[in-house]
Write a protein that holds these residues in place. Structure first.
Motif, PDB file in Angstrom:
ATOM      1  N   ASP A  21     -26.579  81.291  16.553  1.00 55.11           N
ATOM      2  CA  ASP A  21     -26.179  81.272  14.756  1.00 55.11           C
ATOM      3  C   ASP A  21     -25.208  79.860  14.455  1.00 55.11           C
ATOM      4  O   ASP A  21     -25.456  79.944  13.226  1.00 55.11           O
ATOM      5  N   ARG A  22     -24.912  79.390  15.311  1.00 53.17           N
ATOM      6  CA  ARG A  22     -24.414  78.203  14.923  1.00 53.17           C
ATOM      7  C   ARG A  22     -25.068  76.812  15.378  1.00 53.17           C
ATOM      8  O   ARG A  22     -24.651  75.786  15.464  1.00 53.17           O
ATOM      9  N   THR A  23     -26.303  76.780  15.651  1.00 51.86           N
ATOM     10  CA  THR A  23     -27.141  75.674  15.709  1.00 51.86           C
ATOM     11  C   THR A  23     -27.719  75.158  14.456  1.00 51.86           C
ATOM     12  O   THR A  23     -27.588  75.900  13.523  1.00 51.86           O
ATOM     13  N   ALA A  24     -28.110  73.957  14.468  1.00 52.87           N
ATOM     14  CA  ALA A  24     -28.808  73.253  13.174  1.00 52.87           C
ATOM     15  C   ALA A  24     -29.607  74.124  12.520  1.00 52.87           C
ATOM     16  O   ALA A  24     -29.826  74.092  11.452  1.00 52.87           O
ATOM     17  N   ILE A  25     -30.661  74.354  13.429  1.00 54.44           N
ATOM     18  CA  ILE A  25     -31.992  75.113  12.816  1.00 54.44           C
ATOM     19  C   ILE A  25     -31.375  76.541  12.242  1.00 54.44           C
ATOM     20  O   ILE A  25     -31.963  76.780  11.076  1.00 54.44           O
ATOM     21  N   ARG A  26     -30.627  77.249  12.627  1.00 54.88           N
ATOM     22  CA  ARG A  26     -29.903  78.558  11.850  1.00 54.88           C
ATOM     23  C   ARG A  26     -29.242  77.969  10.754  1.00 54.88           C
ATOM     24  O   ARG A  26     -29.526  78.853   9.756  1.00 54.88           O
ATOM     25  N   TRP A  27     -28.369  76.889  10.711  1.00 55.62           N
ATOM     26  CA  TRP A  27     -27.728  76.564   9.539  1.00 55.62           C
ATOM     27  C   TRP A  27     -28.708  76.322   8.513  1.00 55.62           C
ATOM     28  O   TRP A  27     -28.740  76.392   7.127  1.00 55.62           O
ATOM     29  N   VAL A  28     -29.692  75.305   8.676  1.00 53.19           N
ATOM     30  CA  VAL A  28     -30.890  74.831   7.747  1.00 53.19           C
ATOM     31  C   VAL A  28     -31.338  76.302   7.246  1.00 53.19           C
ATOM     32  O   VAL A  28     -31.528  76.187   5.941  1.00 53.19           O
ATOM     33  N   LYS A  29     -32.005  77.019   7.694  1.00 54.00           N
ATOM     34  CA  LYS A  29     -32.479  78.240   7.132  1.00 54.00           C
ATOM     35  C   LYS A  29     -31.338  79.088   6.380  1.00 54.00           C
ATOM     36  O   LYS A  29     -31.696  79.569   5.320  1.00 54.00           O
ATOM     37  N   ARG A  30     -30.051  79.074   6.866  1.00 56.07           N
ATOM     38  CA  ARG A  30     -29.101  79.980   6.061  1.00 56.07           C
ATOM     39  C   ARG A  30     -28.899  79.217   4.851  1.00 56.07           C
ATOM     40  O   ARG A  30     -28.554  80.035   3.637  1.00 56.07           O
ATOM     41  N   LEU A  31     -29.091  77.817   4.617  1.00 55.27           N
ATOM     42  CA  LEU A  31     -29.163  77.093   3.419  1.00 55.27           C
ATOM     43  C   LEU A  31     -30.107  77.284   2.648  1.00 55.27           C
ATOM     44  O   LEU A  31     -30.131  76.502   1.384  1.00 55.27           O
ATOM     45  N   GLY A  32     -31.043  78.135   2.828  1.00 59.48           N
ATOM     46  CA  GLY A  32     -32.417  78.089   1.983  1.00 59.48           C
ATOM     47  C   GLY A  32     -33.270  77.179   2.375  1.00 59.48           C
ATOM     48  O   GLY A  32     -34.373  76.991   1.688  1.00 59.48           O
ATOM     49  N   PHE A  33     -33.244  76.344   3.383  1.00 60.45           N
ATOM     50  CA  PHE A  33     -34.436  75.291   3.869  1.00 60.45           C
ATOM     51  C   PHE A  33     -35.198  75.745   4.709  1.00 60.45           C
ATOM     52  O   PHE A  33     -34.999  76.600   5.603  1.00 60.45           O
ATOM     53  N   LYS A  34     -36.377  75.232   5.159  1.00 61.74           N
ATOM     54  CA  LYS A  34     -37.377  75.267   6.235  1.00 61.74           C
ATOM     55  C   LYS A  34     -37.112  74.184   7.300  1.00 61.74           C
ATOM     56  O   LYS A  34     -36.576  73.002   6.893  1.00 61.74           O
ATOM     57  N   PRO A  35     -37.229  74.344   8.501  1.00 57.29           N
ATOM     58  CA  PRO A  35     -37.035  73.406   9.487  1.00 57.29           C
ATOM     59  C   PRO A  35     -37.665  72.293   9.344  1.00 57.29           C
ATOM     60  O   PRO A  35     -37.285  71.108   9.509  1.00 57.29           O
ATOM     61  N   THR A  36     -39.088  72.345   8.645  1.00 51.40           N
ATOM     62  CA  THR A  36     -39.745  71.117   8.530  1.00 51.40           C
ATOM     63  C   THR A  36     -38.982  70.201   7.246  1.00 51.40           C
ATOM     64  O   THR A  36     -39.528  69.233   7.144  1.00 51.40           O
ATOM     65  N   ASP A  37     -37.905  70.665   6.654  1.00 51.78           N
ATOM     66  CA  ASP A  37     -37.495  70.008   5.600  1.00 51.78           C
ATOM     67  C   ASP A  37     -36.660  68.941   6.126  1.00 51.78           C
ATOM     68  O   ASP A  37     -36.227  67.891   5.738  1.00 51.78           O
ATOM     69  N   VAL A  38     -36.029  68.997   7.420  1.00 50.99           N
ATOM     70  CA  VAL A  38     -35.382  67.961   8.256  1.00 50.99           C
ATOM     71  C   VAL A  38     -36.436  67.092   8.501  1.00 50.99           C
ATOM     72  O   VAL A  38     -37.066  67.150   9.554  1.00 50.99           O
ATOM     73  N   ARG A  39     -36.465  65.968   7.924  1.00 53.98           N
ATOM     74  CA  ARG A  39     -37.379  64.807   7.941  1.00 53.98           C
ATOM     75  C   ARG A  39     -36.795  63.635   8.646  1.00 53.98           C
ATOM     76  O   ARG A  39     -37.432  62.675   9.367  1.00 53.98           O
ATOM     77  N   HIS A  40     -35.752  63.427   9.114  1.00 58.32           N
ATOM     78  CA  HIS A  40     -34.793  62.295   9.745  1.00 58.32           C
ATOM     79  C   HIS A  40     -33.549  62.991  10.389  1.00 58.32           C
ATOM     80  O   HIS A  40     -32.942  63.673   9.792  1.00 58.32           O
ATOM     81  N   ILE A  41     -33.557  62.536  11.747  1.00 61.94           N
ATOM     82  CA  ILE A  41     -32.310  62.633  12.477  1.00 61.94           C
ATOM     83  C   ILE A  41     -31.541  61.197  12.803  1.00 61.94           C
ATOM     84  O   ILE A  41     -32.457  60.396  13.377  1.00 61.94           O
ATOM     85  N   VAL A  42     -30.319  61.171  12.481  1.00 60.11           N
ATOM     86  CA  VAL A  42     -29.607  59.771  13.018  1.00 60.11           C
ATOM     87  C   VAL A  42     -28.730  60.321  14.115  1.00 60.11           C
ATOM     88  O   VAL A  42     -28.012  61.021  13.622  1.00 60.11           O
ATOM     89  N   MET A  43     -28.684  59.550  14.975  1.00 59.92           N
ATOM     90  CA  MET A  43     -28.059  59.990  16.447  1.00 59.92           C
ATOM     91  C   MET A  43     -26.663  58.948  16.556  1.00 59.92           C
ATOM     92  O   MET A  43     -27.288  57.648  16.482  1.00 59.92           O
ATOM     93  N   THR A  44     -25.784  59.397  16.626  1.00 60.43           N
ATOM     94  CA  THR A  44     -24.503  58.537  17.300  1.00 60.43           C
ATOM     95  C   THR A  44     -24.757  57.965  18.512  1.00 60.43           C
ATOM     96  O   THR A  44     -24.754  56.816  19.126  1.00 60.43           O
TER      97      THR A  44
END
Length: 302
Positions: free
Chosen positions: A78-101
């Motif tokens: 429940d504390r993974t990024a994909i669960r947070w995205v859904k909890r905020l009302g978005f779909k996983p496919t709405d994540v179009r970019h990931i920038v890595m340190t």
């Protein structure tokens, strides 16, 4: 843009204040501070991904067992990024970019949860990660977390290369990212890993710099420069090049000492910084680094 501060892999290592500088008991608190940015025209952008769903379901052998025993992360789906995205009302496919340190296992676990996202990573990090040299490299980089590498967009950030980028608050060779607006920059901070970078984001309240693992405790960048002894030992253990890491930290400290540096700087694993930045972003909170330095233990553990 709206910026969400997310803890995507909080850990509970033993060591108390010798590890995090504030915990009164034997257990310390470390965060895995990542960002989720809502942009007007480029979808959602993640800065680092923390642990992913598959890491939570089957930690070993996906993750290094010795590091799990040392850091004791709370692997909560429940504390993974994909669960947070859904909890905020978005779909996983709405994540179009990931920038890595960088691509360490505690930063890259969620990559496979967003297979459609373009992954922006420094060229030096990408080169090193696919050519590990020894035990530490094979522990820190876990290819099973990455998914399809054809979606990686390597960005040349190596210091001293021709065609270097612009300076960012005095830090050299900052680079804009392909297909992202100029409000996102990669800033080289090598040492912890070969291609480690900071990620700068300009939001509604100005520029912030996610410094990744360039330091682990706020005192290193914003205080007297000395980390608690146990976290300092872990930093040395995981550093790819200790000299480069010290130089990167020295550049950060020099930048923060400049008059008028209107910039919020935070790292991944300091839980007090995480609470301070999250509160500052959501309210008329005190200036971010004053709050991070003054926050007591209770604030970090809420």
């Amino acid at each position: 843009m709206k910026i969400h501060h997310l803890d995507l892999g909080h850990a509970r290592p033993l060591g108390g204040r010798l590890m995090d500088g504030v915990s009164p008991g034997p257990v310390a608190r470390l965060s895995c501070h990542c960002l989720l940015v809502e942009t007007p025209h480029h979808g959602l952008v993640l800065v680092d991904t923390g642990f992913g769903l598959r890491d939570c379901a089957r930690p070993v052998p996906r993750l290094p067992a010795w590091n799990l025993a040392l850091l004791r992360p709370r692997l909560d789906p429940d504390r993974t990024a994909i669960r947070w995205v859904k909890r905020l009302g978005f779909k996983p496919t709405d994540v179009r970019h990931i920038v890595m340190t960088h691509l360490d296992f505690d930063h890259a676990g969620g990559l496979v949860d967003f297979p459609h996202a373009t992954v922006h990573v420094s060229a030096a990090e990408a080169d090193a990660a696919v050519n590990p040299r020894g035990f530490r490299d094979r522990a820190r980089w876990r290819p099973v977390q990455w998914g399809y590498r054809g979606r990686w967009q390597p960005v040349e950030t190596r210091l001293g290369r021709r065609g270097g980028g612009e300076r960012f608050f005095g830090l050299p060779n900052a680079r804009e990212l392909p297909d992202l607006p100029p409000e996102f920059l990669m800033v080289p901070l090598p040492g912890h890993s070969p291609g480690h970078v900071g990620v700068a984001v300009k939001g509604p309240r100005g520029w912030m710099l996610h410094a990744g693992d360039a330091y682990f405790n706020r005192a290193e960048a914003h205080g007297d420069g000395r980390a608690p002894p146990l976290v300092a030992a872990y930093e040395r253990l995981m550093a790819d090049d200790d000299r480069q890491q010290r130089e990167s930290l020295a550049r950060l400290r020099a930048m923060l000492r400049q008059p008028g540096s209107d910039l919020a700087v935070f790292c991944t694993h300091d839980a007090v910084e995480f609470v301070a930045m999250a509160a500052w972003s959501e309210s008329d909170y005190a200036p971010p680094m004053v709050a991070a330095n003054d926050a007591g233990p209770a604030a970090a553990f809420a």
